[in-house]
Design an enzyme around this catalytic site. Structure first.
Site, short mmCIF file in Angstrom:
data_model
loop_
_atom_site.label_atom_id
_atom_site.label_comp_id
_atom_site.label_asym_id
_atom_site.label_seq_id
_atom_site.Cartn_x
_atom_site.Cartn_y
_atom_site.Cartn_z
N THR A 51 69.41 54.79 8.67
CA THR A 51 69.35 56.01 8.44
C THR A 51 68.93 56.96 9.74
OG1 THR A 51 67.96 57.89 7.12
CG2 THR A 51 66.74 55.67 7.89
N HIS A 93 58.15 42.20 4.03
CA HIS A 93 57.28 41.02 4.42
C HIS A 93 57.09 39.91 3.67
CE1 HIS A 93 54.89 39.54 7.34
NE2 HIS A 93 53.63 40.15 7.40
#
Length: 442
Positions: free
Chosen positions: A360, A413
């Site tokens: 993006t 994560h």
């Protein structure tokens, strides 16, 4: 007669919202004509007529949610009306001819609709006490005639707002609200105007002395909101940052852009460099190209890169398929085509599904730094930002101004450790600062 149904909307999409109708009851349509536009979570789709006929009923209105396979309208057969019209063509009355002429001067489809309906409605006219009323009723839509019968309203007393004099349901509703005392032709118009103005007035009604506007969220905006909240609630999302010296890429673009444009008929932008750099880093750190499926990891061996595009209805992420197999001009061309489709709202569902990693670029809007949100179920997204001249220390004694860009990697994560995420971003930085390496690793 055929039903207008909501078509299959593709994988995982079971409903949509009617964005707008392009026809109204009484309109004559042909096979393939676009009847309505349907808004889904990802794209807008057109609903077309499956056969010739006349729109005899619209069952669901703009703004309503509808399910796949649901009937939202009905097309009545035009054959009977057409046959009657053909039989009466040689002996048409002056009133019928006048109506056709009036229709041609304002709207051809509307005139055809009125002409097709006039013979069908003329049959009961002899039994009517007033010939004028029967003539007017012939120019009413099927829905208007039905509503008038239910309410006991004489169509001859209803004033039409249509340029060719055709009476619609709204005209019957307006006449009913005005009451029998509204005999003058101009009476329904003042009555209709306040009714139409009420919603706008309500939207702008002061609250605690301050004006507000109430606006319905589009289905796509609701989906974007839901997906972003879902990403934050389901993923253990962290963001790591680095910066890239864009000197080498800017130099290549300056020297090569004219020849590149002339040869490939497409501009040499930044996205092809970043796409190639991301692919090189994904090959080195494959967990960034994976997703979680229950208690398993799906590590993808292909590289379908999503490119976020800001469109009028909200952010969409079309996908460049097998980007690792594409050349620089092929990547630039695909990105240009997908972005154009996104802004024209003509993307297909397959063009939005199945990406493995997303890029993006907030820099086009002037963003200097941001923390992009994951495009789930992907586990990585790279954010680009504005290129800005900043003083860079080359050594203890030398400082120079360089075109620098901050880049950000948001990652899940749960499966990507911090060391791997940081190493991935460093790899992207190295490949961008040494564009020749993209030919070997990207």
């Amino acid at each position: 007669m055929s039903e207008i149904k909501v078509p299959d909307l593709g994988e995982s999409i079971s409903e949509g919202t009617i964005y707008k109708w392009l026809v109204k009851e009484g309109d004559t349509v042909g096979q393939g004509d676009v009847l309505a536009e349907l808004e889904t979570d990802k794209v807008n789709l057109e609903i077309s007529a499956e056969e010739d006929g006349v729109i005899s009923a619209i069952l669901r209105q703009a703004g309503e949610n509808v399910a796949v396979g649901e009937t939202i309208g009905v097309i009545g057969a035009a054959a009977a009306g057409g046959a009657a019209g053909g039989g009466a063509g040689g002996e048409s009355s002056a009133n019928s001819g006048g109506s056709s002429t009036g229709g041609n001067s304002s709207s051809t489809p509307a005139a055809a609709s009125a002409a097709a309906q006039a013979p069908a409605a003329a049959a009961p006219a002899p039994a009517a006490p007033e010939g004028a009323a029967g003539s007017t009723a012939a120019l009413a839509t099927p829905g208007a005639r039905k509503l008038a019968r239910e309410r006991g309203i004489d169509l001859g007393e209803v004033t039409a707002r249509d340029p060719i004099g055709r009476i619609a349901q709204a005209d019957v509703n307006g006449h009913g609200a005005a009451g029998q005392a509204a005999a003058a032709p101009a009476a329904p118009s003042p009555q209709a105007a306040p009714a139409a103005a009420k919603p706008a007035a309500a939207n702008a009604a002061p609250q605690d002395g301050k004006a507000i506007e109430r606006k319905r969220m589009s289905r796509r905006r609701l989906t974007i909101a839901s997906r972003l909240v879902e990403a934050q609630q389901t993923a253990a999302m962290l963001t790591t940052f680095n910066e890239v010296d864009m000197t080498a890429i800017l130099d290549i673009r300056k020297r090569r852009k004219d020849a590149f444009k002339e040869k490939h008929d497409v501009g040499l932008g930044f996205m092809s460099f970043f796409t190639k750099a991301v692919i090189g880093a994904l090959k080195a750190y494959p967990l960034l190209n994976a997703e979680i499926d229950g208690e398993e990891l799906l590590i993808k061996k292909y590289y379908d890169i999503g490119i976020a595009v800001s469109a009028k209805e909200g952010l969409v992420v079309p996908v460049v398929r097998d980007a690792d197999r594409l050349s620089f001009p092929e990547i630039e061309r695909q990105i240009l085509e997908l972005a154009s489709k996104a802004r024209a709202n003509t993307l297909s569902l397959p063009e939005l599904q199945g990406g493995t990693f997303t890029i993006t670029n907030g820099g086009v809007f002037g963003s200097l730094l941001s923390t992009p949100i994951l495009n789930t179920p992907q586990v990585g997204i790279l954010g680009m930002h504005k290129i800005q001249l900043r003083p860079i220390a080359l050594d203890e004694e030398t400082t120079v101004n360089r075109p620098m860009m901050y880049i950000a990697l948001s990652y899940d994560h749960r499966i990507v450790d911090g060391s791997e995420a940081v190493s991935f971003l460093v790899k992207v930085k190295e490949l961008l600062e040494d564009p020749e390496a993209l030919l070997l690793e990207g």
